[in-house]
Design a protein around this motif. Structure first.
Motif, PDB file in Angstrom:
ATOM      1  N   SER A  58      -1.097   8.038   6.260  1.00 28.48           N
ATOM      2  CA  SER A  58       0.268   8.049   5.724  1.00 28.48           C
ATOM      3  C   SER A  58       0.631   9.452   5.223  1.00 28.48           C
ATOM      4  N   LYS A  60       3.073  10.857   3.799  1.00 30.59           N
ATOM      5  CA  LYS A  60       3.716  11.167   2.523  1.00 30.59           C
ATOM      6  C   LYS A  60       2.732  11.346   1.363  1.00 30.59           C
ATOM      7  N   ASP A  79       1.383   7.930  10.041  1.00 30.39           N
ATOM      8  CA  ASP A  79       2.452   7.041   9.592  1.00 30.39           C
ATOM      9  C   ASP A  79       3.484   7.913   8.892  1.00 30.39           C
ATOM     10  N   ALA A 102       8.110   4.220   9.435  1.00 32.81           N
ATOM     11  CA  ALA A 102       8.728   3.260   8.501  1.00 32.81           C
ATOM     12  C   ALA A 102       9.742   3.981   7.620  1.00 32.81           C
ATOM     13  N   ARG A 149       8.998  -5.135   9.903  1.00 26.56           N
ATOM     14  CA  ARG A 149       8.275  -5.119   8.627  1.00 26.56           C
ATOM     15  C   ARG A 149       8.590  -6.408   7.880  1.00 26.56           C
ATOM     16  N   HIS A 197       4.671  -5.767  10.826  1.00 28.75           N
ATOM     17  CA  HIS A 197       4.161  -4.768   9.900  1.00 28.75           C
ATOM     18  C   HIS A 197       4.218  -5.328   8.486  1.00 28.75           C
ATOM     19  N   HIS A 199       3.294  -3.885   4.359  1.00 27.60           N
ATOM     20  CA  HIS A 199       2.745  -2.867   3.453  1.00 27.60           C
ATOM     21  C   HIS A 199       3.162  -3.319   2.062  1.00 27.60           C
ATOM     22  N   SER A 202       0.844  -0.011  -3.342  1.00 26.44           N
ATOM     23  CA  SER A 202      -0.122   1.084  -3.361  1.00 26.44           C
ATOM     24  C   SER A 202      -1.070   0.929  -4.545  1.00 26.44           C
ATOM     25  N   GLN A 203      -2.232   1.600  -4.426  1.00 27.82           N
ATOM     26  CA  GLN A 203      -3.253   1.553  -5.488  1.00 27.82           C
ATOM     27  C   GLN A 203      -3.611   0.097  -5.824  1.00 27.82           C
ATOM     28  N   GLY A 238      -0.875   0.295   4.305  1.00 25.81           N
ATOM     29  CA  GLY A 238      -1.886   1.005   3.508  1.00 25.81           C
ATOM     30  C   GLY A 238      -2.035   0.297   2.177  1.00 25.81           C
ATOM     31  N   GLY A 239      -2.243   1.081   1.134  1.00 27.43           N
ATOM     32  CA  GLY A 239      -2.250   0.497  -0.203  1.00 27.43           C
ATOM     33  C   GLY A 239      -3.595   0.383  -0.877  1.00 27.43           C
ATOM     34  N   GLU A 273      -2.452   2.016   7.753  1.00 28.41           N
ATOM     35  CA  GLU A 273      -1.685   3.164   7.263  1.00 28.41           C
ATOM     36  C   GLU A 273      -2.154   3.629   5.886  1.00 28.41           C
ATOM     37  N   PRO A 274      -3.413   4.015   5.749  1.00 29.32           N
ATOM     38  CA  PRO A 274      -3.885   4.446   4.438  1.00 29.32           C
ATOM     39  C   PRO A 274      -3.405   5.858   4.106  1.00 29.32           C
ATOM     40  N   GLY A 275      -3.043   6.064   2.866  1.00 28.10           N
ATOM     41  CA  GLY A 275      -2.690   7.412   2.407  1.00 28.10           C
ATOM     42  C   GLY A 275      -3.636   7.807   1.297  1.00 28.10           C
ATOM     43  N   ARG A 276      -3.427   7.176   0.148  1.00 32.56           N
ATOM     44  CA  ARG A 276      -4.211   7.488  -1.044  1.00 32.56           C
ATOM     45  C   ARG A 276      -5.716   7.367  -0.807  1.00 32.56           C
ATOM     46  N   TYR A 371      -0.114  12.052  -3.485  1.00 33.51           N
ATOM     47  CA  TYR A 371       1.116  12.009  -4.280  1.00 33.51           C
ATOM     48  C   TYR A 371       1.086  13.045  -5.403  1.00 33.51           C
TER      49      TYR A 371
HETATM   50  C1  LIG Z   1       3.366   4.904   1.346  1.00 28.26           C
HETATM   51  C2  LIG Z   1       3.075   4.043   2.491  1.00 28.26           C
HETATM   52  C3  LIG Z   1       1.763   3.893   2.956  1.00 28.26           C
HETATM   53  C4  LIG Z   1       0.556   4.515   2.276  1.00 28.26           C
HETATM   54  O1  LIG Z   1       0.293   3.932   1.042  1.00 28.26           O
HETATM   55  P1  LIG Z   1      -1.068   4.273   0.269  1.00 28.26           P
HETATM   56  O2  LIG Z   1      -0.986   3.447  -0.947  1.00 28.26           O
HETATM   57  O3  LIG Z   1      -1.056   5.718  -0.025  1.00 28.26           O
HETATM   58  O4  LIG Z   1      -2.192   3.878   1.148  1.00 28.26           O
HETATM   59  C5  LIG Z   1       1.566   3.132   4.077  1.00 28.26           C
HETATM   60  N1  LIG Z   1       2.591   2.534   4.726  1.00 28.26           N
HETATM   61  C6  LIG Z   1       3.862   2.647   4.302  1.00 28.26           C
HETATM   62  C7  LIG Z   1       4.938   1.983   5.058  1.00 28.26           C
HETATM   63  C8  LIG Z   1       4.149   3.405   3.175  1.00 28.26           C
HETATM   64  O5  LIG Z   1       5.395   3.511   2.755  1.00 28.26           O
END
Ligand SMILES: *Cc1c(COP(=O)(O)O)cnc(C)c1O
Length: 420
Positions: A58, A60, A79, A102, A149, A197, A199, A202-203, A238-239, A273-276, A371
């Motif tokens: 992800s 962002k 993502d 997204a 979604r 989809h 999501h 997060s966290q 993600g999340g 879609e992992p970010g954190r 972030y």
């Molecule tokens: C922000 C976001 C993510 C990533 O979330 P994390 O908590 O960082 O893993 C994944 N998918 C979508 C659609 C998001 O908006």
């Protein structure tokens, strides 16, 4: 696991002493560990190796080009949530067929560009958006793809600002309406609905919310299949939570173990879609103590980093561990760690027990990779920070510190004010 550790009481990033970097590059400063980043990506990828899955990082969470390139080189997709992120993703060399997009508010220009580039699919958040994407694809004479979604209406058990899967959140489409849309899918002449989809936030540190959401959506997929609606992709979002303080988040292995049975049953290709999870613990913010200020009620540690550099404490009441770069005595005192910005919300820690700190010493704000920089701003006309990438004993500047000229680069004073 991460590669920020004390060796002989000095904090290291991989094989480099962080203090040396602070001395050389100045503070405040973001520092990332390449091996931590890549290791987290591999952990997730290997946990899901039993199914046909693509890990789409992800963007962002941290959109620095070097980090994107590092992950793309290891096989990650991306993502994205904006035209700007599409630009970055392509610049980092991500194959378009590994990009998913997204956002509740995609503009016509953003949609057009994404269709032209041939991304894998849009994660679509409303019926008007589906209709708009179809219209634009038709104008371009292209067939494009979308995943709906779904808002599964589950409680993610995280901070309310980062909960996205409750029916009162702006994200996604409820199951009933998604069903109606799927029944009418043939009406979209230039858009193929190829997946679903979710999501949910997060966290998220527990498995239960993920299991609840995945179960809901895979039951729905099974129902669709029975009535002849077959899909190709399930994007589980993600999340995944990480350790900031003393959380006990699920590992990639446990997360996979809990949801893989459902994913296998769906028979679909999986997108994550992992970010954190990937970048959160791969970065720190290094800051210098400017002043120690005693007041009748509190002791303040005033540092050179502010909420414009790391907004998570101010925005989400987030906790970041703060460590001295040089470990000393064990005596602790309770302090507020605050920045130089003219806002009372400008703090990185409140009522925090820290080892006695001295003016001029450096502190590391841990778990600042996600972030952190990506949410930073120029508020108070502060220049955005430099970012470094450490690879074993090598260091690379992956973003220069902004200059004062950068601050005013796009501003213009109209001629009448110049008396011309
Ligand atoms: C922000 C976001 C993510 C990533 O979330 P994390 O908590 O960082 O893993 C994944 N998918 C979508 C659609 C998001 O908006």
């Amino acid at each position: 696991m991460h590669e920020f550790k004390y060796i002989n009481n000095n904090l290291y990033c991989e094989k480099i002493k962080v203090k040396d970097l602070a001395d050389k590059f100045g503070t405040p400063l973001y520092i990332y560990s390449y091996h931590t980043l890549v290791d987290h990506f591999y952990k997730l990828q290997s946990a899901f190796s039993g199914v046909d899955a693509v890990v789409c990082y992800s963007v962002k969470a941290n959109s620095n080009l070097a980090l994107l390139k590092a992950l793309v080189d290891k096989g990650a997709g991306l993502d994205i949530v904006s035209g700007g992120e599409l630009f970055r993703a392509l610049k980092a060399g991500c194959p378009p067929e590994k990009i998913v997009y997204a956002s509740v508010g995609k503009t016509n220009a953003e949609i057009e560009e994404a269709i032209k580039r041939g991304i894998l699919f849009f994660n679509v958040e409303s019926l008007p958006e589906l209709e708009n994407i179809n219209r634009i694809a038709k104008k371009l004479n292209k067939i494009t793809r979308a995943a709906i979604r779904i808002n599964p209406d589950v409680e993610a058990k995280t901070h309310k600002f980062i909960t996205t899967g409750k029916i009162t959140n702006k994200f996604g489409i409820d199951l009933d309406n998604a069903y109606k849309i799927l029944l009418l899918r043939k009406n979209f002449s230039h858009l193929k609905i190829c997946g679903l989809h979710i999501h949910i936030g997060s966290q998220i540190t527990q498995s239960a919310p993920f299991v609840a959401a995945v179960k809901k959506i895979t039951d729905f997929i099974a129902h669709l299949k029975r009535i002849g609606i077959t899909l190709e992709y399930l994007n589980i979002g993600g999340g995944l939570g990480i350790i900031y303080k003393n959380e006990t988040p699920q590992t990639a292995q446990i997360y996979a173990k809990k949801i893989l049975p459902f994913l296998r049953k769906s028979g679909l290709k999986i997108i994550l879609e992992p970010g954190r999870f990937i970048v959160g613990n791969a970065g720190i913010l290094v800051t210098k103590v400017l002043y120690l200020k005693d007041t009748p009620k509190k002791k303040f540690v005033i540092i050179d980093a502010g909420m414009n550099d790391l907004i998570r404490p101010a925005l989400y009441d987030a906790y970041h561990m703060i460590l001295p770069l040089q470990k000393r005595g064990v005596r602790l005192e309770k302090v507020d760690v605050v920045g130089p910005i003219c806002e009372s919300g400008d703090f990185l820690a409140k009522e925090r027990k820290l080892p006695l700190v001295k003016e001029g010493e450096y502190l590391a704000v841990m778990s600042a990779g996600a972030y952190g920089f990506s949410m930073s701003s120029n508020y108070n006309s502060r220049r955005r920070l430099a970012e470094l990438l450490v690879v074993k004993d090598q260091v690379f500047v992956i973003r220069k510190r902004e200059s004062f000229d950068d601050l005013v680069r796009n501003e213009e004073v109209p001629s009448f004010l110049l008396g011309l």
